[in-house]
Scaffold this motif. Structure first.
Motif, PDB file in Angstrom:
ATOM      1  N   LEU A 294       0.896  -1.429  -0.036  1.00  0.00           N
ATOM      2  CA  LEU A 294       0.164  -0.237  -0.164  1.00  0.00           C
ATOM      3  C   LEU A 294       0.962   1.684  -0.162  1.00  0.00           C
ATOM      4  CD1 LEU A 294      -2.495  -1.085   2.643  1.00  0.00           C
ATOM      5  CD2 LEU A 294      -3.021  -0.813  -0.192  1.00  0.00           C
ATOM      6  N   ILE A 295       1.875   1.302   0.732  1.00  0.00           N
ATOM      7  CA  ILE A 295       3.170   2.337   0.395  1.00  0.00           C
ATOM      8  C   ILE A 295       3.471   2.568  -0.573  1.00  0.00           C
ATOM      9  CG2 ILE A 295       4.955   3.342   1.313  1.00  0.00           C
ATOM     10  CD1 ILE A 295       5.049   1.521   3.885  1.00  0.00           C
ATOM     11  N   VAL A 296       3.967   1.841  -1.609  1.00  0.00           N
ATOM     12  CA  VAL A 296       4.314   1.592  -3.348  1.00  0.00           C
ATOM     13  C   VAL A 296       3.097   1.834  -3.818  1.00  0.00           C
ATOM     14  CG1 VAL A 296       5.020   0.158  -4.808  1.00  0.00           C
ATOM     15  CG2 VAL A 296       5.971  -0.146  -2.510  1.00  0.00           C
ATOM     16  N   MET A 297       1.680   1.495  -3.687  1.00  0.00           N
ATOM     17  CA  MET A 297       1.016   2.004  -4.433  1.00  0.00           C
ATOM     18  C   MET A 297       0.634   3.808  -3.767  1.00  0.00           C
ATOM     19  SD  MET A 297      -1.342   1.259  -7.276  1.00  0.00           S
ATOM     20  CE  MET A 297      -1.281  -0.598  -6.554  1.00  0.00           C
ATOM     21  N   THR A 298       0.698   4.057  -2.704  1.00  0.00           N
ATOM     22  CA  THR A 298      -0.135   5.016  -2.401  1.00  0.00           C
ATOM     23  C   THR A 298       1.320   5.810  -3.270  1.00  0.00           C
ATOM     24  OG1 THR A 298      -0.506   4.791  -0.423  1.00  0.00           O
ATOM     25  CG2 THR A 298       0.286   6.912  -1.262  1.00  0.00           C
ATOM     26  N   ILE A 299       2.520   5.939  -3.441  1.00  0.00           N
ATOM     27  CA  ILE A 299       4.333   6.961  -3.746  1.00  0.00           C
ATOM     28  C   ILE A 299       3.431   7.069  -5.125  1.00  0.00           C
ATOM     29  CG2 ILE A 299       6.309   6.578  -3.898  1.00  0.00           C
ATOM     30  CD1 ILE A 299       6.814   5.559  -1.105  1.00  0.00           C
ATOM     31  N   LEU A 300       3.182   5.223  -6.133  1.00  0.00           N
ATOM     32  CA  LEU A 300       3.221   5.617  -7.164  1.00  0.00           C
ATOM     33  C   LEU A 300       1.729   6.798  -8.068  1.00  0.00           C
ATOM     34  CD1 LEU A 300       3.353   1.996  -8.697  1.00  0.00           C
ATOM     35  CD2 LEU A 300       4.965   3.576  -8.483  1.00  0.00           C
ATOM     36  N   SER A 301       1.228   6.645  -6.779  1.00  0.00           N
ATOM     37  CA  SER A 301      -0.461   6.804  -7.192  1.00  0.00           C
ATOM     38  C   SER A 301       0.379   8.983  -7.068  1.00  0.00           C
ATOM     39  CB  SER A 301      -1.296   6.709  -6.623  1.00  0.00           C
ATOM     40  OG  SER A 301      -1.686   5.605  -6.269  1.00  0.00           O
TER      41      SER A 301
END
Length: 229
Positions: A49-56
């Motif tokens: 979820l951290i990776v997804m948040t940063i990518l978004s």
């Protein structure tokens, strides 16, 4: 950057909590934590979820540099209002969706499939399998990778991911990232340590109503916001 970090942080935190509580990834984390060590499940789910948040947030930050800020503002407004009315529609017309049972059934099917493949191999194959395992699975725990992959692909294209992109385009991206990460940490920790009992007590209708109202408020704010050159 003139956009307030605190404003982006608070909006992202509120949106993340209301979007993720009762979401499919929340239920998946709760169920996985009942079957595997919690520390691996929490690390895997939260990392995804951290990776997804940063990518978004990066996508949202880049949007005003690729298209005009006025058009970016209009897109963000439409996204927020659209997701808001979508959430309200779900709350009034679908009620309690039983998503917990659906996620549990999917994980049970996956567990049975893995169990059958495991039983078909004898102990003499274990060492060979360890040597031929993918490089990533030799570094990270298989449970960590399982939790990471389930959460990452479950969140990909989800309403909360697209909303994060829109929020990062309208607000300070750093604040959005920090608020999103804190919100994800709170939700995943509650899911992992609260377990299935907490998931059963969650009113999906109430969460959908709250999230829908919040998205509509964001949409109205975005509509009336001034575009800076």
């Amino acid at each position: 950057m003139s956009l307030s970090i605190l404003q982006g942080f608070s909006k992202s935190l509120a949106m993340t909590v209301l979007s993720e509580i009762g979401d499919k990834t929340f239920f998946a984390a709760a169920i996985l934590a009942m079957r595997y060590p919690r520390r691996y499940v929490l690390a895997g789910c939260l990392s995804a979820l951290i990776v997804m948040t940063i990518l978004s947030a990066v996508v949202g930050w880049a949007a005003p540099n690729l298209i005009s800020r006025t058009l970016t503002k209009h897109i963000a407004t439409v996204l927020f209002l659209g997701f808001g009315f979508w959430s309200l529609w779900d709350a009034f017309h679908e009620g309690e969706s039983g998503e917990l049972a659906e996620v549990e059934a999917e994980l049970d099917a996956d567990l049975k499939a893995n169990g059958k493949s495991t039983k078909s191999n004898d102990k003499s194959d274990d060492e060979a399998k360890k040597k031929t395992r993918p490089f990533m699975s030799q570094i990270f725990s298989p449970i960590f990778l399982k939790a990471f992959s389930i959460t990452f692909f479950g969140e990909w294209g989800d309403k909360s991911q697209i909303a994060t992109i829109g929020l990062a385009a309208a607000e300070n991206p750093l604040g959005v990232v920090l608020g999103g990460i804190l919100g994800q940490a709170l939700c995943q920790t509650a899911a992992v340590f609260g377990g299935k009992s907490l998931a059963k007590q969650i009113s999906e209708k109430f969460i959908a109503l709250s999230g829908g109202a919040l998205f509509i408020v964001f949409g109205i704010q975005s509509f009336f916001a001034t575009v800076e050159s």
